[in-house]
Design an enzyme around this catalytic site. Structure first.
Site, PDB file in Angstrom:
ATOM      1  N   HIS A 143      51.544  29.172  49.684  1.00 23.54           N
ATOM      2  CA  HIS A 143      52.821  29.095  50.402  1.00 23.54           C
ATOM      3  C   HIS A 143      52.811  28.031  51.496  1.00 23.54           C
ATOM      4  O   HIS A 143      53.881  27.643  51.982  1.00 23.54           O
ATOM      5  CB  HIS A 143      53.168  30.443  51.035  1.00 23.54           C
ATOM      6  N   ASP A 179      50.302  34.154  40.670  1.00 26.23           N
ATOM      7  CA  ASP A 179      50.598  35.039  41.801  1.00 26.23           C
ATOM      8  C   ASP A 179      52.041  35.528  41.675  1.00 26.23           C
ATOM      9  O   ASP A 179      52.928  34.775  41.256  1.00 26.23           O
ATOM     10  CB  ASP A 179      50.405  34.267  43.107  1.00 26.23           C
ATOM     11  N   HIS A 181      54.224  35.945  43.752  1.00 26.41           N
ATOM     12  CA  HIS A 181      55.143  35.220  44.628  1.00 26.41           C
ATOM     13  C   HIS A 181      55.125  33.738  44.284  1.00 26.41           C
ATOM     14  O   HIS A 181      54.080  33.177  43.949  1.00 26.41           O
ATOM     15  CB  HIS A 181      54.753  35.426  46.098  1.00 26.41           C
ATOM     16  N   ASP A 272      48.385  40.061  42.365  1.00 24.86           N
ATOM     17  CA  ASP A 272      49.281  40.994  43.043  1.00 24.86           C
ATOM     18  C   ASP A 272      50.454  41.414  42.162  1.00 24.86           C
ATOM     19  O   ASP A 272      51.489  41.839  42.662  1.00 24.86           O
ATOM     20  CB  ASP A 272      49.785  40.418  44.368  1.00 24.86           C
TER      21      ASP A 272
END
Length: 376
Positions: A143, A179, A181, A272
């Site tokens: 990120h 991931d 996200h 995740d």
């Protein structure tokens, strides 16, 4: 070709990063009597290391990385941001404005170590010694954008690793980000370039902060200029599980990476997407992550002469993270591990995925990216 060993790039300094106290990832509230620790807790990576030591001891060796230098970091990040981050941490850190991201005095040094681990993993993959290079990074990185921290991330480890691979002579790098996200920082780093392919499959969470996270991870974000088509976003619906991720790779990820034909495959490996993860809503299990490991192993063998490296990203249910990450390595090494009490099972596998919904979303992704890639 990948053999049956793992080279883990790890240093205890990465345990010293500690986000500010609060109500989980948010500031403290008078409605909450006892604060809950931030989800990016050190036990996450300690448990991954314990899993490797217990389940795959004969296959695992550790190497201590060097810290990334300023010059290496600034291949991705603006110097003014790096100056700010170093100063912010030296002053004790804290929460970054109204975000869920925060640091302490050790964070900048821990992040430099994590970036160095990712670079070392990329170099090892290019050296083609046959082992699976794995950067056990904390804090995570995908990120972190060129000009700001975001999403518990400060330096973009996988982007810095990709730049190192290019500096070492690779002509092209494919980054596969599973991931849950969106890897918005990695997207931002390479959005106008064609020497790095970025493929991200993620929950459809959109933007979570107008300043620090404006990217949405939508199908429409495909890159610009020379990079148009080389950002491949695949939003997934809530409940996507083992079958959905398998179909995702068969229909989208595998054909695109094969067509791109990179010199190196890097994986932003955030485990995740499991049913128990508090920051996600997907249903991948140990078996599903095994299939992800198999997919990237075959992709690296087919396109990059086996040159593959993994960089740890998220995963916030600290117990399931061990089972999920074991699954990844079972797939990479083409073996199963019988665990005491559990065998080859995942104790967190308790829900069925909505297969028709997943298929309809993947149909839209295939139709959208057919403009740039040969997909069916």
């Amino acid at each position: 070709m990948i053999d049956d060993t793992i080279t883990v790039f790890w240093h205890d300094r990465m345990l010293d990063h500690e986000p500010p106290a609060g109500t989980y990832k948010y500031p403290s509230s008078p409605m909450i009597a006892d604060d809950e620790r931030h989800p990016d807790r050190r036990e996450r990576v300690k448990n991954i290391k314990a899993m490797l030591d217990h389940a795959l001891p004969e296959a695992t060796e550790y190497e201590s990385p060097e810290r990334a230098t300023r010059d290496e970091i600034e291949r991705v990040h603006d110097s003014e941001y790096v100056d700010w981050l170093e100063s912010f941490c030296a002053d004790g850190g804290g929460r970054i404005e109204d975000t869920t991201t925060g640091a302490n005095e050790a964070t900048f040094d821990a992040a430099r170590m994590a970036a160095g681990a990712a670079m070392a993993a990329a170099r090892t993959a290019l050296d083609d010694d046959g082992s699976v290079p794995y950067a056990l990074c904390r804090p995570s990185g995908h990120h972190a954008q060129p000009t700001c921290a975001d999403g518990f991330c400060f330096l973009n480890n996988v982007a810095i690793a990709a730049e190192e691979a290019l500096a070492q002579g690779a002509d092209s790098v494919a980054i596969v980000d599973w991931d849950v996200h969106h890897g918005n920082g990695t997207q931002e780093a390479f959005y106008d370039r064609d020497d790095v392919l970025f493929v991200s499959a993620h929950a459809d969470h959109g933007s979570w902060h107008p300043e620090y996270h404006p990217q949405e991870g939508s199908l429409e974000e495909v890159g610009t200029g020379a990079g148009e088509g080389y950002t491949v976003n695949v939003p997934l619906p809530p409940g996507t599980g083992d079958r959905g991720y398998d179909v995702l790779f068969e229909r989208v990820v595998n054909p695109i990476v094969r067509e791109y034909d990179p010199d190196l495959v890097l994986v932003s490996a955030g485990q995740d997407a499991g049913a128990a993860d508090p920051n996600a809503r997907n249903l991948a299990t140990r078996d599903g992550f095994l299939r992800l490991g198999e997919h990237v192993r075959h992709l690296a063998d087919e396109t990059a002469d086996g040159r593959l490296a993994l960089v740890q990203e998220g995963g916030y249910q600290q117990s399931h993270l061990s089972f999920a990450t074991l699954g990844v390595f079972e797939g990479l090494l083409d073996r199963r591990v019988e665990l005491e009490q559990y065998g080859t099972d995942d104790p967190f596998a308790w829900l069925e995925e909505p297969t028709e919904l997943v298929d309809s979303w993947l149909d839209k992704a295939v139709e959208h990216h057919q403009e740039y890639w040969d997909l069916e």
